[in-house]
Each structure stands twice: as C-alpha cells, then as structure tokens.
Design a protein around this motif. Structure first.
Motif, PDB file in Angstrom:
ATOM      1  N   LEU A  37       0.818  -1.215   0.000  1.00  0.00           N
ATOM      2  CA  LEU A  37       0.000   0.000   0.000  1.00  0.00           C
ATOM      3  C   LEU A  37       0.856   1.270   0.000  1.00  0.00           C
ATOM      4  O   LEU A  37       0.329   2.373  -0.005  1.00  0.00           O
ATOM      5  N   HIS A  86      -6.611   1.448   0.182  1.00  0.00           N
ATOM      6  CA  HIS A  86      -6.601   0.352  -0.796  1.00  0.00           C
ATOM      7  C   HIS A  86      -6.983   0.865  -2.186  1.00  0.00           C
ATOM      8  O   HIS A  86      -6.366   0.470  -3.188  1.00  0.00           O
ATOM      9  N   ASP A  91      -5.493  -1.404  -5.390  1.00  0.00           N
ATOM     10  CA  ASP A  91      -5.597  -2.816  -5.039  1.00  0.00           C
ATOM     11  C   ASP A  91      -6.843  -3.408  -5.675  1.00  0.00           C
ATOM     12  O   ASP A  91      -7.852  -2.708  -5.849  1.00  0.00           O
ATOM     13  N   THR A  96      -9.625  -5.176  -0.825  1.00  0.00           N
ATOM     14  CA  THR A  96     -10.300  -4.083  -0.112  1.00  0.00           C
ATOM     15  C   THR A  96     -11.476  -4.597   0.714  1.00  0.00           C
ATOM     16  O   THR A  96     -11.865  -3.975   1.700  1.00  0.00           O
TER      17      THR A  96
END
Length: 118
Positions: A37, A86, A91, A96
C-alpha cells in the motif's frame, strides 16, 4: 443491550486485539500489506495502537453504551480510511473487501445503538 450487540461487539474486540497486536509486533503479513500500500513502516505500530484504543472502547461498552458507540465510530472511521488507502493503491477489490466488511460491521454496531445516549 441485545444479544446481537454483544456477539458483534465481542467478535470485533477479538479481531481488533488480534490485528492490533500483529501490527504492533510487525508481523510479516501486515508488513507486506503496508509495503504494498506504500505506507511508511512507522504507521504499522501506530495503526495497531489505534485498533487497541478502539477495542478498549468496545470493551468499556459492556458497561457504558456511549463508549461502545464511540469505539465503533473510531474503528469505523479507521476502516473507511483503510478502504480509501486500498483504492489509492489500486488494489483489487478482493483486497479491499476485509476493510470494507469491518467498516460495515462497525457501522452496524453504531446503528444498533443509535437510540442510546452518546
């Protein structure tokens, strides 16, 4: 306080204590997630402490409903921020979902106790 509240509250306490401890000790799983992240390493134990504070509010909520509500608000905001992080990292939705589910569970706890004085 209803049985549903107590069950949900207890499950969330268990999760946040477990997750917060893992973050505070820098477990590889969480290190990898924070690295993916693109979050700084110092934020990992800070997030663990934030989760511990929220869990303490949920625990105090067994006796003081206002503490339960504020703990759920604290953790709900934390999980919504996690969702945005996220999304910012692009992502896949599947990564998530856990943060989203915990945000919804905290919001559910808030809604269940909406009739109580904060």
């Amino acid at each position: 306080m209803t049985i549903l509240t107590i069950i949900l509250q207890s499950l969330l306490i268990a999760y946040y204590i477990f997750s917060g401890t893992a973050k505070m000790f820098g477990v590889k799983y969480w290190n990898d997630i924070f690295e993916n992240l693109k979050l700084p390493k110092w934020l990992l134990p800070v997030t663990g402490v934030v989760q511990f504070i929220g869990a303490a509010g949920l625990i105090a909520g067994y006796w003081y409903v206002g503490a339960l509500t504020w703990g759920a608000v604290w953790l709900g905001i934390t999980m919504l921020v996690a969702c945005f992080v996220h999304l910012r990292a692009k992502d896949p939705f599947g990564k998530t979902v856990p943060a989203l589910v915990f945000a919804v569970l905290n919001i559910t706890l808030i809604v269940i106790n909406a009739g109580t004085v904060i």
